[in-house]
Scaffold this active site. Structure first.
Site, PDB file in Angstrom:
ATOM      1  N   PHE A  81      13.141   5.363  11.047  1.00 17.20           N
ATOM      2  CA  PHE A  81      11.839   4.807  10.703  1.00 17.20           C
ATOM      3  C   PHE A  81      10.921   5.941  10.279  1.00 17.20           C
ATOM      4  CE2 PHE A  81       7.796   2.796  10.779  1.00 17.20           C
ATOM      5  CZ  PHE A  81       8.104   1.596  10.161  1.00 17.20           C
ATOM      6  N   GLU A 129       7.904   1.911  -5.798  1.00 18.32           N
ATOM      7  CA  GLU A 129       7.921   1.448  -4.392  1.00 18.32           C
ATOM      8  C   GLU A 129       7.996   2.646  -3.454  1.00 18.32           C
ATOM      9  OE1 GLU A 129       7.926  -0.765  -2.100  1.00 18.32           O
ATOM     10  OE2 GLU A 129       8.718  -2.702  -2.753  1.00 18.32           O
ATOM     11  N   ASP A 130       7.532   2.467  -2.231  1.00 16.60           N
ATOM     12  CA  ASP A 130       7.646   3.551  -1.254  1.00 16.60           C
ATOM     13  C   ASP A 130       9.081   3.707  -0.767  1.00 16.60           C
ATOM     14  OD1 ASP A 130       7.606   1.113   0.130  1.00 16.60           O
ATOM     15  OD2 ASP A 130       6.128   1.734   1.613  1.00 16.60           O
ATOM     16  N   LYS A 172       0.820  -1.185   0.000  1.00 13.66           N
ATOM     17  CA  LYS A 172       0.000   0.000   0.000  1.00 13.66           C
ATOM     18  C   LYS A 172       0.864   1.248   0.000  1.00 13.66           C
ATOM     19  CE  LYS A 172      -3.003  -2.338   3.313  1.00 13.66           C
ATOM     20  NZ  LYS A 172      -3.478  -2.252   4.723  1.00 13.66           N
ATOM     21  N   ASP A 218      14.441  -0.802   1.789  1.00 15.63           N
ATOM     22  CA  ASP A 218      15.063  -0.956   3.101  1.00 15.63           C
ATOM     23  C   ASP A 218      16.081  -2.101   2.984  1.00 15.63           C
ATOM     24  OD1 ASP A 218      15.313  -0.521   5.898  1.00 15.63           O
ATOM     25  OD2 ASP A 218      13.810  -2.039   6.335  1.00 15.63           O
ATOM     26  N   ARG A 233      -0.216   6.745   7.432  1.00 10.54           N
ATOM     27  CA  ARG A 233      -0.012   6.826   5.974  1.00 10.54           C
ATOM     28  C   ARG A 233      -0.504   8.164   5.423  1.00 10.54           C
ATOM     29  NH1 ARG A 233       1.241   1.641   4.008  1.00 10.54           N
ATOM     30  NH2 ARG A 233       0.303  -0.096   5.133  1.00 10.54           N
TER      31      ARG A 233
HETATM   32  P1  IMP Z   1      12.482  -4.202   2.324  1.00  8.11           P
HETATM   33  O1  IMP Z   1      11.910  -5.435   1.696  1.00  8.11           O
HETATM   34  O2  IMP Z   1      13.218  -4.513   3.590  1.00  8.11           O
HETATM   35  O3  IMP Z   1      13.281  -3.359   1.379  1.00  8.11           O
HETATM   36  O4  IMP Z   1      11.310  -3.337   2.875  1.00  8.11           O
HETATM   37  C1  IMP Z   1      10.299  -2.958   2.156  1.00  8.11           C
HETATM   38  C2  IMP Z   1       9.094  -2.606   2.966  1.00  8.11           C
HETATM   39  O5  IMP Z   1       9.303  -2.427   4.393  1.00  8.11           O
HETATM   40  C3  IMP Z   1       8.650  -1.255   2.472  1.00  8.11           C
HETATM   41  O6  IMP Z   1       7.889  -1.367   1.290  1.00  8.11           O
HETATM   42  C4  IMP Z   1       7.868  -0.745   3.654  1.00  8.11           C
HETATM   43  O7  IMP Z   1       6.554  -1.246   3.609  1.00  8.11           O
HETATM   44  C5  IMP Z   1       8.565  -1.319   4.866  1.00  8.11           C
HETATM   45  N1  IMP Z   1       9.476  -0.324   5.448  1.00  8.11           N
HETATM   46  C6  IMP Z   1      10.821  -0.346   5.470  1.00  8.11           C
HETATM   47  N2  IMP Z   1      11.325   0.738   6.089  1.00  8.11           N
HETATM   48  C7  IMP Z   1      10.265   1.485   6.464  1.00  8.11           C
HETATM   49  C8  IMP Z   1      10.122   2.757   7.146  1.00  8.11           C
HETATM   50  O8  IMP Z   1      11.088   3.437   7.532  1.00  8.11           O
HETATM   51  N3  IMP Z   1       8.856   3.165   7.346  1.00  8.11           N
HETATM   52  C9  IMP Z   1       7.763   2.482   6.943  1.00  8.11           C
HETATM   53  N4  IMP Z   1       7.842   1.314   6.293  1.00  8.11           N
HETATM   54  C10 IMP Z   1       9.087   0.809   6.059  1.00  8.11           C
HETATM   55 MG    MG Z   2       5.569  -1.234   1.362  1.00  4.58          MG
END
Ligand code: IMP
Ligand code: MG
Length: 194
Positions: A169, A115-116, A57, A119, A182
């Site tokens: 975060f 993507e948002d 989302k 991480d 959000r």
């Molecule tokens: P990744 O797979 O670890 O790269 O993380 C991806 C998902 O983790 C993102 O699409 C977010 O939904 C969530 N996420 C990672 N860091 C944050 C943050 O700082 N705030 C909110 N959501 C996060």
């Molecule tokens: Mg996400």
């Protein structure tokens, strides 16, 4: 652009019992997204029938702003998926789940994934590999509003990044903490909850 926590004055906002420190104002976010849109427009200008895939989302606000800043010769097709890596509220589990992964046949198309935040990189890695395997795209690019390179566990780089940040975060502009915040119209660091 890297956020240097020592050199900025932040506004704090109380939302319920949480304290959220503004990192990037609405105006800064919009300006940056417009720049990204211009760059993407240039890169995708002459590509045939580009497809934009938003990852739900978290990407919805970014996606909706970004798409309206993209101007290409061929019109854009918009698709959605929903991916999640459930875990605690601030740490992903590392296992990518696919609550909604229903794409039409977009074989050999020119694809931009939106993507948002990147991480650990696991979600994006999973999805890019999935698209390559299913659709053998002609072009496959990744745009992310935020990038936390210090957290990466997989070799992955987005093609377009809004802001590169330290290990904070972040909430707002689509990003959540346990499904909250959000709707905040800016990007902020969740500094205290409860
Ligand atoms: P990744 O797979 O670890 O790269 O993380 C991806 C998902 O983790 C993102 O699409 C977010 O939904 C969530 N996420 C990672 N860091 C944050 C943050 O700082 N705030 C909110 N959501 C996060
Ligand atoms: Mg996400």
């Amino acid at each position: 652009m890297v956020v240097d926590l020592s050199k900025r004055v932040y506004k704090d906002k109380q939302v319920g019992t949480a304290t959220i420190r503004e990192l990037y104002s609405t105006e800064k976010v919009k300006t940056r997204i417009a720049e990204m849109g211009r760059q993407i427009s240039e890169d995708f200008q002459d590509m045939e029938r580009p497809v934009v895939i938003g990852v739900m989302k978290g990407a919805i606000f970014f996606l909706s702003d970004l798409m309206r800043c993209i101007d290409t010769k061929d019109p854009l097709q918009l698709e959605f998926v929903r991916l999640a890596s459930y875990g605690s509220a601030t740490e992903s589990s590392g296992v990518v789940q696919t609550p909604y992964l229903d794409l039409p046949n977009i074989a050999h198309r020119n694809i931009l994934v939106v993507e948002d935040i990147i991480d650990s990189g696991r979600t994006a890695r999973f999805f890019l590999d999935y698209l390559r395997g299913q659709f053998d795209p002609k072009v496959l690019k990744l745009a992310a509003l935020l990038d936390k390179p210090s957290r990466r566990v997989t070799d992955l780089q987005a093609d377009y990044v809004g802001f590169t940040i330290d290990d904070l975060f972040v909430v707002g502009y689509g990003l959540d903490y346990a499904e909250q915040f959000r709707e905040l119209p800016f990007l902020g660091e969740l500094v205290q909850f409860g």
